[in-house]
Design a protein around this motif. Sequence first.
Motif, mmCIF file in Angstrom:
data_model
loop_
_atom_site.group_PDB
_atom_site.id
_atom_site.type_symbol
_atom_site.label_atom_id
_atom_site.label_comp_id
_atom_site.label_asym_id
_atom_site.label_seq_id
_atom_site.Cartn_x
_atom_site.Cartn_y
_atom_site.Cartn_z
ATOM 1 N N UNK A 107 -20.912 8.481 -19.432
ATOM 2 C CA UNK A 107 -21.356 7.404 -20.169
ATOM 3 C C UNK A 107 -22.357 7.942 -20.717
ATOM 4 N N UNK A 108 -22.815 8.530 -20.428
ATOM 5 C CA UNK A 108 -23.979 8.359 -21.571
ATOM 6 C C UNK A 108 -24.151 9.346 -22.723
ATOM 7 N N UNK A 109 -23.282 9.746 -22.589
ATOM 8 C CA UNK A 109 -22.547 11.153 -23.831
ATOM 9 C C UNK A 109 -21.985 9.622 -24.476
ATOM 10 N N UNK A 111 -22.816 6.502 -24.671
ATOM 11 C CA UNK A 111 -23.329 5.696 -24.907
ATOM 12 C C UNK A 111 -24.411 6.261 -26.753
ATOM 13 N N UNK A 112 -24.116 7.287 -26.601
ATOM 14 C CA UNK A 112 -25.419 8.284 -27.417
ATOM 15 C C UNK A 112 -23.823 8.764 -28.959
ATOM 16 N N UNK A 113 -22.775 8.368 -28.802
ATOM 17 C CA UNK A 113 -21.360 8.817 -29.134
ATOM 18 C C UNK A 113 -21.769 10.733 -29.740
ATOM 19 N N UNK A 114 -21.909 10.657 -28.688
ATOM 20 C CA UNK A 114 -21.715 12.275 -28.954
ATOM 21 C C UNK A 114 -20.411 12.752 -27.844
ATOM 22 N N UNK A 115 -20.045 14.071 -28.020
ATOM 23 C CA UNK A 115 -19.687 14.531 -27.471
ATOM 24 C C UNK A 115 -19.936 14.978 -25.321
ATOM 25 N N UNK A 116 -18.911 14.612 -24.574
ATOM 26 C CA UNK A 116 -19.219 14.268 -23.482
ATOM 27 C C UNK A 116 -18.761 15.694 -23.213
ATOM 28 N N UNK A 117 -18.141 16.696 -23.462
ATOM 29 C CA UNK A 117 -17.738 18.089 -23.359
ATOM 30 C C UNK A 117 -19.052 19.000 -23.638
ATOM 31 N N UNK A 118 -19.720 18.700 -24.333
ATOM 32 C CA UNK A 118 -20.902 19.290 -25.350
ATOM 33 C C UNK A 118 -21.729 19.421 -24.024
ATOM 34 N N UNK A 119 -22.110 18.283 -24.369
ATOM 35 C CA UNK A 119 -23.195 17.673 -23.587
ATOM 36 C C UNK A 119 -23.120 18.387 -21.780
ATOM 37 N N UNK A 120 -21.855 18.242 -20.974
ATOM 38 C CA UNK A 120 -21.603 19.168 -19.772
ATOM 39 C C UNK A 120 -21.561 20.632 -20.230
ATOM 40 N N UNK A 121 -21.553 21.189 -21.080
ATOM 41 C CA UNK A 121 -21.780 23.112 -21.223
ATOM 42 C C UNK A 121 -23.163 22.719 -21.211
ATOM 43 N N UNK A 122 -23.767 22.345 -22.769
ATOM 44 C CA UNK A 122 -24.927 23.025 -22.878
ATOM 45 C C UNK A 122 -25.651 22.522 -21.666
ATOM 46 N N UNK A 123 -26.043 20.994 -20.711
ATOM 47 C CA UNK A 123 -26.398 21.205 -19.013
ATOM 48 C C UNK A 123 -26.428 22.222 -18.573
ATOM 49 N N UNK A 124 -25.172 22.647 -18.650
ATOM 50 C CA UNK A 124 -25.388 23.979 -17.494
ATOM 51 C C UNK A 124 -25.482 25.261 -18.157
ATOM 52 N N UNK A 125 -25.819 25.354 -19.901
ATOM 53 C CA UNK A 125 -26.296 26.362 -20.301
ATOM 54 C C UNK A 125 -27.874 26.404 -19.678
ATOM 55 N N UNK A 126 -27.978 25.179 -20.363
ATOM 56 C CA UNK A 126 -29.754 24.759 -19.542
ATOM 57 C C UNK A 126 -30.684 24.820 -18.204
ATOM 58 N N UNK A 127 -29.554 24.715 -16.972
ATOM 59 C CA UNK A 127 -29.504 25.155 -16.180
ATOM 60 C C UNK A 127 -29.876 26.489 -15.704
ATOM 61 N N UNK A 140 -33.725 20.488 -26.431
ATOM 62 C CA UNK A 140 -33.223 19.914 -25.195
ATOM 63 C C UNK A 140 -33.078 17.895 -25.097
ATOM 64 N N UNK A 141 -33.749 18.133 -25.758
ATOM 65 C CA UNK A 141 -33.580 15.851 -25.106
ATOM 66 C C UNK A 141 -32.230 15.398 -25.517
ATOM 67 N N UNK A 142 -31.595 16.411 -26.987
ATOM 68 C CA UNK A 142 -29.978 16.312 -26.729
ATOM 69 C C UNK A 142 -29.285 15.925 -25.596
ATOM 70 N N UNK A 143 -29.716 17.479 -25.270
ATOM 71 C CA UNK A 143 -29.343 17.330 -23.643
ATOM 72 C C UNK A 143 -29.128 16.579 -22.249
ATOM 73 N N UNK A 144 -30.411 16.139 -22.362
ATOM 74 C CA UNK A 144 -31.003 15.614 -21.418
ATOM 75 C C UNK A 144 -30.533 14.452 -21.768
ATOM 76 N N UNK A 152 -29.491 8.609 -19.441
ATOM 77 C CA UNK A 152 -29.035 7.961 -20.041
ATOM 78 C C UNK A 152 -28.053 7.228 -19.099
ATOM 79 N N UNK A 153 -27.191 8.130 -18.507
ATOM 80 C CA UNK A 153 -26.044 7.617 -18.103
ATOM 81 C C UNK A 153 -26.036 7.206 -16.615
ATOM 82 N N UNK A 154 -27.315 7.676 -16.271
ATOM 83 C CA UNK A 154 -28.129 7.532 -14.584
ATOM 84 C C UNK A 154 -28.236 6.658 -14.323
ATOM 85 N N UNK A 155 -28.662 6.175 -15.330
ATOM 86 C CA UNK A 155 -29.272 4.538 -15.669
ATOM 87 C C UNK A 155 -28.493 3.264 -15.656
ATOM 88 N N UNK A 156 -27.012 4.378 -16.364
ATOM 89 C CA UNK A 156 -26.184 2.277 -15.956
ATOM 90 C C UNK A 156 -25.109 2.666 -14.756
#
Length: 165
Positions: free
Chosen positions: A87-89, A91-107, A120-124, A129-133
């Motif tokens: 949902x967050x991806x 809303x922000x019009x970014x690729x959800x799979x990229x966000x997920x991969x980057x998030x895992x790498x970030x962690x 990092x802001x692009x990842x978080x 936003x998705x969690x809030x929605x």
Amino acid sequence: MKRKNNNNILRFLKLIYLKLFRIHDTPQKIALGVGIGVFLGIIPGTGPIAAVFMAFLLRANRAAALLGSLLTNTWLSIVTFLLSIKIGASIMRVDGQDVQRNWVQFLKDFKIITLFKLTTLKIILPVIIGYLVVGFCLGLIVYLVALSIITQIKHENKNRINISC
């Protein structure tokens, strides 16, 4: 063994039912408390204390907020995490799979200093936003369902008392 687990689950659900419907407050305040608890129980980093505090600020039922938070806190975390990314991806019009991969790498490579980098802001941000929605939608649904059920049960109990008098 399985029968004992089923009995424990049934007893737990009955306890929740009794705790929720025997609260001496208006159906609106109880339902609002549960909705707040669900909302804050879904969002990482918040939980029972935040739910009780927010219920206090909004004059909702604190016990119902605590119960709503405990029912959702961590139990739905995997599902809400993945849903929040999508949902967050979106809303922000970014690729959800990229966000997920980057998030895992970030962690995996987490360091406090990385929290302050612009990348990092692009990842978080999509995840937040998705969690809030997701939290708001589930909290609203739970509020409406709880309000309907609690109003109906309190009305039935009131009629039962009036008939017996």
